[in-house]
Design a protein around this motif. Structure first.
Motif, PDB file in Angstrom:
ATOM      1  N   PRO A 103       0.807  -1.227   0.000  1.00 24.55           N
ATOM      2  CA  PRO A 103       0.000   0.000   0.000  1.00 24.55           C
ATOM      3  C   PRO A 103       0.840   1.278   0.000  1.00 24.55           C
ATOM      4  N   ALA A 104       2.035   1.239   0.546  1.00 28.72           N
ATOM      5  CA  ALA A 104       2.900   2.427   0.542  1.00 28.72           C
ATOM      6  C   ALA A 104       3.284   2.850  -0.872  1.00 28.72           C
ATOM      7  N   HIS A 105       3.089   1.954  -1.847  1.00 31.35           N
ATOM      8  CA  HIS A 105       3.477   2.250  -3.228  1.00 31.35           C
ATOM      9  C   HIS A 105       2.275   2.330  -4.169  1.00 31.35           C
ATOM     10  N   TRP A 106       1.086   2.412  -3.622  1.00 30.96           N
ATOM     11  CA  TRP A 106      -0.115   2.559  -4.451  1.00 30.96           C
ATOM     12  C   TRP A 106      -0.193   3.982  -4.999  1.00 30.96           C
ATOM     13  N   GLY A 107      -0.903   4.126  -6.095  1.00 31.98           N
ATOM     14  CA  GLY A 107      -1.174   5.444  -6.655  1.00 31.98           C
ATOM     15  C   GLY A 107      -0.022   6.053  -7.438  1.00 31.98           C
ATOM     16  N   ARG A 108       0.979   5.273  -7.762  1.00 31.98           N
ATOM     17  CA  ARG A 108       2.142   5.798  -8.490  1.00 31.98           C
ATOM     18  C   ARG A 108       2.256   5.228  -9.895  1.00 31.98           C
ATOM     19  N   GLY A 109       1.290   4.398 -10.293  1.00 26.58           N
ATOM     20  CA  GLY A 109       1.302   3.818 -11.629  1.00 26.58           C
ATOM     21  C   GLY A 109       2.173   2.585 -11.777  1.00 26.58           C
ATOM     22  N   TYR A 110       2.689   2.052 -10.668  1.00 27.02           N
ATOM     23  CA  TYR A 110       3.558   0.880 -10.764  1.00 27.02           C
ATOM     24  C   TYR A 110       2.804  -0.356 -11.261  1.00 27.02           C
ATOM     25  N   ALA A 111       1.566  -0.560 -10.822  1.00 25.00           N
ATOM     26  CA  ALA A 111       0.806  -1.730 -11.277  1.00 25.00           C
ATOM     27  C   ALA A 111       0.578  -1.658 -12.776  1.00 25.00           C
ATOM     28  N   SER A 112       0.210  -0.493 -13.278  1.00 24.55           N
ATOM     29  CA  SER A 112      -0.004  -0.340 -14.727  1.00 24.55           C
ATOM     30  C   SER A 112       1.290  -0.571 -15.499  1.00 24.55           C
ATOM     31  N   GLU A 113       2.388  -0.068 -14.976  1.00 16.58           N
ATOM     32  CA  GLU A 113       3.683  -0.212 -15.659  1.00 16.58           C
ATOM     33  C   GLU A 113       4.105  -1.677 -15.708  1.00 16.58           C
ATOM     34  N   MET A 114       3.985  -2.389 -14.593  1.00 13.79           N
ATOM     35  CA  MET A 114       4.330  -3.809 -14.568  1.00 13.79           C
ATOM     36  C   MET A 114       3.396  -4.588 -15.485  1.00 13.79           C
ATOM     37  N   ALA A 115       2.087  -4.299 -15.403  1.00 10.72           N
ATOM     38  CA  ALA A 115       1.096  -5.033 -16.196  1.00 10.72           C
ATOM     39  C   ALA A 115       1.309  -4.795 -17.689  1.00 10.72           C
ATOM     40  N   ARG A 116       1.636  -3.578 -18.070  1.00  6.63           N
ATOM     41  CA  ARG A 116       1.881  -3.272 -19.485  1.00  6.63           C
ATOM     42  C   ARG A 116       3.055  -4.106 -19.999  1.00  6.63           C
ATOM     43  N   ALA A 117       4.112  -4.234 -19.218  1.00  5.48           N
ATOM     44  CA  ALA A 117       5.270  -5.042 -19.618  1.00  5.48           C
ATOM     45  C   ALA A 117       4.877  -6.512 -19.756  1.00  5.48           C
ATOM     46  N   ALA A 118       4.082  -7.012 -18.815  1.00  6.55           N
ATOM     47  CA  ALA A 118       3.666  -8.414 -18.858  1.00  6.55           C
ATOM     48  C   ALA A 118       2.788  -8.691 -20.078  1.00  6.55           C
ATOM     49  N   VAL A 119       1.840  -7.811 -20.343  1.00  3.79           N
ATOM     50  CA  VAL A 119       0.947  -7.997 -21.494  1.00  3.79           C
ATOM     51  C   VAL A 119       1.743  -7.898 -22.796  1.00  3.79           C
ATOM     52  N   GLY A 120       2.673  -6.965 -22.867  1.00  6.87           N
ATOM     53  CA  GLY A 120       3.512  -6.849 -24.058  1.00  6.87           C
ATOM     54  C   GLY A 120       4.301  -8.114 -24.310  1.00  6.87           C
ATOM     55  N   TRP A 121       4.878  -8.682 -23.248  1.00  3.09           N
ATOM     56  CA  TRP A 121       5.611  -9.937 -23.391  1.00  3.09           C
ATOM     57  C   TRP A 121       4.675 -11.033 -23.893  1.00  3.09           C
ATOM     58  N   ALA A 122       3.485 -11.137 -23.316  1.00  2.00           N
ATOM     59  CA  ALA A 122       2.537 -12.182 -23.708  1.00  2.00           C
ATOM     60  C   ALA A 122       2.139 -12.045 -25.175  1.00  2.00           C
ATOM     61  N   GLU A 123       1.908 -10.834 -25.616  1.00  2.00           N
ATOM     62  CA  GLU A 123       1.510 -10.636 -27.014  1.00  2.00           C
ATOM     63  C   GLU A 123       2.625 -11.022 -27.979  1.00  2.00           C
ATOM     64  N   ARG A 124       3.876 -10.842 -27.578  1.00  2.37           N
ATOM     65  CA  ARG A 124       5.005 -11.201 -28.440  1.00  2.37           C
ATOM     66  C   ARG A 124       5.295 -12.695 -28.434  1.00  2.37           C
ATOM     67  N   THR A 125       5.079 -13.365 -27.321  1.00  2.00           N
ATOM     68  CA  THR A 125       5.554 -14.747 -27.192  1.00  2.00           C
ATOM     69  C   THR A 125       4.468 -15.787 -26.981  1.00  2.00           C
ATOM     70  N   GLN A 126       3.280 -15.377 -26.583  1.00  2.00           N
ATOM     71  CA  GLN A 126       2.206 -16.326 -26.273  1.00  2.00           C
ATOM     72  C   GLN A 126       0.881 -15.900 -26.922  1.00  2.00           C
ATOM     73  N   ALA A 127       0.942 -15.514 -28.182  1.00  2.00           N
ATOM     74  CA  ALA A 127      -0.233 -14.950 -28.858  1.00  2.00           C
ATOM     75  C   ALA A 127      -1.412 -15.921 -28.893  1.00  2.00           C
ATOM     76  N   ASP A 128      -1.155 -17.224 -28.758  1.00  2.00           N
ATOM     77  CA  ASP A 128      -2.240 -18.210 -28.785  1.00  2.00           C
ATOM     78  C   ASP A 128      -3.001 -18.308 -27.460  1.00  2.00           C
ATOM     79  N   ARG A 129      -2.519 -17.653 -26.431  1.00  2.00           N
ATOM     80  CA  ARG A 129      -3.150 -17.700 -25.108  1.00  2.00           C
ATOM     81  C   ARG A 129      -3.553 -16.296 -24.695  1.00  2.00           C
ATOM     82  N   PRO A 130      -4.843 -16.023 -24.592  1.00  2.00           N
ATOM     83  CA  PRO A 130      -5.238 -14.667 -24.209  1.00  2.00           C
ATOM     84  C   PRO A 130      -4.868 -14.357 -22.756  1.00  2.00           C
ATOM     85  N   VAL A 131      -4.614 -13.081 -22.510  1.00  3.66           N
ATOM     86  CA  VAL A 131      -4.367 -12.600 -21.155  1.00  3.66           C
ATOM     87  C   VAL A 131      -5.706 -12.170 -20.574  1.00  3.66           C
TER      88      VAL A 131
END
Length: 169
Positions: A103-131
Motif C-alpha cells: 500500500p505504501a506504493h499505491w497510486g504511483r502507476g507501478y501496477a499499470s507499468e508492470m502489467a503493461r510489460a507483462a501484457v507486451g511480453w505475452a503478445e510477443r511470445t504467447q499470442a495463442d493464449r489470451p491474457v
C-alpha cells in the motif's frame, strides 16, 4: 523451458523472478489486510503467504513463466509482485495477469507499468493464449488498471464469496 525472461526492466521498475529471499516481502505484502480489501477470504496467514511464494517459484521451474518480484532499481526493495501465470477460465487456457503491491506504493502507476510489460511480453511470445485479469466487482483501482491496458469486462466466474469479473482485450 524458458518462456519468460528472468528479469525485465521498465522505465521505473525491475521485474525479476521470485526467489526464496523474497519471503519477508511476500509475507508483508500478501498478508497485509489492506491488500486484500476486495478478497472475501481475507489475507493469507504468514505461513500461507510463504506457501504462495513457493508455488510461484514452482511455476517458474515447471512452466518457465510466473510472477515477478517488482523492485525499484538501486533500492533492491520489493514493492510488489505480479506477472503472468498459466490458468484456465472454464475450459479455455489463458494467462492470468496478477498484481499486488505494498500500500505504501499505491497510486504511483507501478501496477499499470508492470502489467503493461507483462501484457507486451505475452503478445510477443504467447499470442495463442489470451491474457485475462480477474477482479472483484468492487475493486475499482484494479479495474482502472485493466481499462488503462485496453481490457474490458467479458464475463464473470464464481469463487467462494461471490463472482470475479473477467477482463479481456
Amino acid at each position: 523451458m524458458t518462456l519468460e525472461p528472468d528479469e525485465m526492466r521498465t522505465d521505473r521498475l525491475v521485474l525479476r523472478r521470485v526467489r526464496a529471499d523474497d519471503q519477508p516481502a511476500a509475507v508483508a505484502i500478501l498478508s497485509d489486510p489492506e491488500t486484500h480489501r476486495f478478497n472475501p477470504s481475507g489475507p493469507p496467514s504468514a505461513a500461507d503467504a510463504g506457501e504462495m511464494l513457493a508455488q510461484w517459484q514452482a511455476d517458474w521451474r515447471r512452466d518457465g513463466i510466473g510472477y515477478w518480484a517488482v523492485v525499484l532499481p538501486g533500492a533492491e526493495q520489493v514493492i510488489g509482485f505480479g506477472g503472468l501465470r498459466f490458468h484456465t477460465v472454464g475450459e479455455e487456457p489463458v494467462l492470468n495477469l496478477f498484481y499486488r503491491f505494498s500500500p505504501a506504493h499505491w497510486g504511483r502507476g507501478y501496477a499499470s507499468e508492470m502489467a503493461r510489460a507483462a501484457v507486451g511480453w505475452a503478445e510477443r511470445t504467447q499470442a495463442d493464449r489470451p491474457v485475462v485479469i480477474m477482479t472483484d466487482p468492487g475493486n475499482e483501482p484494479s479495474q482502472r488498471v485493466a481499462e488503462k491496458l485496453g481490457f474490458a469486462v467479458a464475463g464473470e466466474v464464481q469463487r467462494p464469496g461471490g463472482p470475479l469479473l473477467v477482463w479481456r482485450r
